[in-house]
Scaffold this active site. Structure first.
Site, PDB file in Angstrom:
ATOM      1  N   PHE A 179      26.912  60.831  30.083  1.00  0.00           N
ATOM      2  CA  PHE A 179      26.274  61.728  28.949  1.00  0.00           C
ATOM      3  C   PHE A 179      26.049  60.665  27.813  1.00  0.00           C
ATOM      4  O   PHE A 179      24.982  61.039  26.792  1.00  0.00           O
ATOM      5  CB  PHE A 179      27.128  62.852  28.392  1.00  0.00           C
TER       6      PHE A 179
ATOM      7  N   HIS B 223      17.437  54.202  39.983  1.00  0.00           N
ATOM      8  CA  HIS B 223      17.969  55.517  40.490  1.00  0.00           C
ATOM      9  C   HIS B 223      17.206  56.273  41.607  1.00  0.00           C
ATOM     10  O   HIS B 223      17.775  56.618  42.318  1.00  0.00           O
ATOM     11  CB  HIS B 223      18.088  56.311  39.057  1.00  0.00           C
TER      12      HIS B 223
ATOM     13  N   SER C  13      28.830  60.992  36.202  1.00  0.00           N
ATOM     14  CA  SER C  13      29.921  61.468  35.237  1.00  0.00           C
ATOM     15  C   SER C  13      29.944  61.671  33.946  1.00  0.00           C
ATOM     16  O   SER C  13      28.706  61.708  33.345  1.00  0.00           O
ATOM     17  CB  SER C  13      30.762  59.874  35.398  1.00  0.00           C
TER      18      SER C  13
ATOM     19  N   ARG D  56      21.501  50.674  37.921  1.00  0.00           N
ATOM     20  CA  ARG D  56      20.630  50.037  36.689  1.00  0.00           C
ATOM     21  C   ARG D  56      20.676  48.645  36.861  1.00  0.00           C
ATOM     22  O   ARG D  56      19.885  48.025  36.370  1.00  0.00           O
ATOM     23  CB  ARG D  56      21.429  50.546  35.631  1.00  0.00           C
ATOM     24  N   ARG D  57      21.865  47.846  37.298  1.00  0.00           N
ATOM     25  CA  ARG D  57      21.831  46.524  37.240  1.00  0.00           C
ATOM     26  C   ARG D  57      20.967  46.118  38.490  1.00  0.00           C
ATOM     27  O   ARG D  57      20.185  44.998  38.171  1.00  0.00           O
ATOM     28  CB  ARG D  57      23.127  46.157  37.711  1.00  0.00           C
TER      29      ARG D  57
ATOM     30  N   LEU E 233      28.393  69.563  58.124  1.00  0.00           N
ATOM     31  CA  LEU E 233      28.667  68.451  57.155  1.00  0.00           C
ATOM     32  C   LEU E 233      28.817  69.278  55.923  1.00  0.00           C
ATOM     33  O   LEU E 233      27.905  69.716  55.291  1.00  0.00           O
ATOM     34  CB  LEU E 233      27.768  67.317  57.187  1.00  0.00           C
TER      35      LEU E 233
ATOM     36  N   THR F 294      38.422  52.871  40.975  1.00  0.00           N
ATOM     37  CA  THR F 294      38.012  54.204  41.269  1.00  0.00           C
ATOM     38  C   THR F 294      37.398  54.949  40.459  1.00  0.00           C
ATOM     39  O   THR F 294      36.792  56.304  40.547  1.00  0.00           O
ATOM     40  CB  THR F 294      39.079  54.893  42.346  1.00  0.00           C
ATOM     41  N   SER F 295      37.626  54.660  38.892  1.00  0.00           N
ATOM     42  CA  SER F 295      36.922  55.218  37.941  1.00  0.00           C
ATOM     43  C   SER F 295      37.116  56.773  37.951  1.00  0.00           C
ATOM     44  O   SER F 295      35.915  57.503  37.895  1.00  0.00           O
ATOM     45  CB  SER F 295      35.354  54.947  37.787  1.00  0.00           C
TER      46      SER F 295
ATOM     47  N   ASP G 130      27.395  52.962  42.634  1.00  0.00           N
ATOM     48  CA  ASP G 130      27.405  52.128  41.340  1.00  0.00           C
ATOM     49  C   ASP G 130      26.448  50.949  41.580  1.00  0.00           C
ATOM     50  O   ASP G 130      26.234  50.505  42.746  1.00  0.00           O
ATOM     51  CB  ASP G 130      28.804  51.279  41.015  1.00  0.00           C
ATOM     52  N   GLY G 131      25.553  50.540  40.442  1.00  0.00           N
ATOM     53  CA  GLY G 131      24.711  49.434  40.311  1.00  0.00           C
ATOM     54  C   GLY G 131      23.166  49.590  40.462  1.00  0.00           C
ATOM     55  O   GLY G 131      22.527  48.932  40.710  1.00  0.00           O
TER      56      GLY G 131
ATOM     57  N   ARG H 142      33.073  51.800  46.995  1.00  0.00           N
ATOM     58  CA  ARG H 142      32.381  51.801  45.630  1.00  0.00           C
ATOM     59  C   ARG H 142      31.426  50.324  45.931  1.00  0.00           C
ATOM     60  O   ARG H 142      31.985  49.363  46.491  1.00  0.00           O
ATOM     61  CB  ARG H 142      33.622  51.374  44.534  1.00  0.00           C
TER      62      ARG H 142
END
Length: 313
Positions: free
Chosen positions: A82, A50, A78, A36-37, A146, A210-211, A33-34, A203
């Site tokens: 969209f 990105h 996610s 774009r910010r 892995l 946890t979305s 996460d983050g 996160r």
């Protein structure tokens, strides 16, 4: 502070964190996460964030290989994503496509036997991204090192609903008896690439939730969670190691709680009959880590020593 000094201090701190760790978790899942910010903070556009986030992803893959982590699941896109505008989605799909091809052809991926798989409603993605997914999966299908799971068009509830529908269809068709519907029957119908329960969710970006991410494999396993402030492009090895330390602290606390409950149970049983306590202790020792087993054995010895000795007539 001079750059060289900052780097030396950072490396020293990483070494200290690494020395504090024991066994790494088998499966780590990360909500990236983050991006774009991070871009907005620097006056850039979302695609720039990105792209920098993708560089962090490559570093995390290296850290997992170095630390012996067996499975890594990344929340890359996610179902809610969209809803973003096309001028943000198109560059993001381009990036996902190119990185899948790049990973699939990378010598490091093949040298380390990394197996790539996508989880989520991949059919909702553009054709070019679906082809890249198929290419990456086929190129690494024979690897057994892995496991790298990339969550694309993913939603945890949707995944569970899909498994539930498959169970219902199989019951209706007579292929599955109602009494055989259990946790294993559901798990077999979940994403094929997620092979084990999640031990730790990380996160980035400051949010502490946890979305809808891996509810069966993570929340069902009561996975440890580590929330940190850095945006994904800023996420460092020290942040990653702190997350692993959170997992280890949780595991140590959990093991201690199990040991304390086992000793309390042993004391309760010993209040009635020592033979029963001996039998219970034997079962408990097989279920506890070595330190806990030793504590149970010590408690049993204390109880034996405190047993009154019957005098001979």
């Amino acid at each position: 502070m001079a750059t060289w000094l900052r780097r030396r201090l950072t490396r020293a701190y990483e070494r200290m964190l690494r020395q504090q760790l024991g066994t790494a978790p088998a499966h780590v899942a990360i909500i990236q996460d983050g991006n774009r910010r991070y871009a907005r903070q620097r006056g850039a556009d979302a695609p720039d964030g990105h792209r920098e986030g993708a560089e962090t992803t490559e570093q995390v893959l290296e850290w997992c290989e170095e630390l012996g982590i067996e499975e890594l699941t990344l929340y890359a896109f996610s179902t809610e994503n969209f809803d973003r505008p096309d001028d943000e989605l198109d560059p993001l799909f381009d990036l996902i496509e190119s990185k899948l091809y790049e990973f699939a052809d990378a010598d490091r991926v093949h040298d380390n036997d990394v197996r790539i798989g996508a989880i989520g409603d991949v059919e909702r993605l553009p054709q070019r991204v679906r082809e890249a997914v198929e290419y990456a999966e086929s190129r690494t299908a024979a690897h057994d090192g892995l496991r790298l799971n990339i969550a694309l068009a993913y939603g945890g509830r949707a995944e569970l609903l899909g498994a539930a529908r498959e169970v219902a269809e199989d019951v209706a068709a007579g292929d599955l008896a109602p009494e055989d519907v259990d946790a294993d029957a559901v798990e077999r119908r979940l994403a094929e690439h997620t092979t084990r329960d999640v031990d730790l969710i990380i996160r980035t970006g400051g949010d502490e939730r946890t979305s809808n991410f891996l509810p069966w494999h993570a929340n069902g396993n009561e996975a440890a969670a580590y929330f940190c402030a850095p945006y994904w492009p800023e996420f460092s090895k020290a942040d990653f190691l702190r997350g692993l330390r959170t997992y280890e602290s949780r595991e140590e606390s959990w093991r201690q709680s199990r040991t304390e409950r086992a000793v309390a149970l042993l004391r309760a049983v010993a209040g009635t009959e020592l033979n029963d306590a001996t039998a219970v202790a034997g079962r408990l020792r097989g279920q506890l880590p070595s330190a806990g087993a030793r504590e149970v054995s010590a408690e049993l010895e204390r109880q034996r020593d405190s047993e009154p000795v019957e005098s001979a007539d």
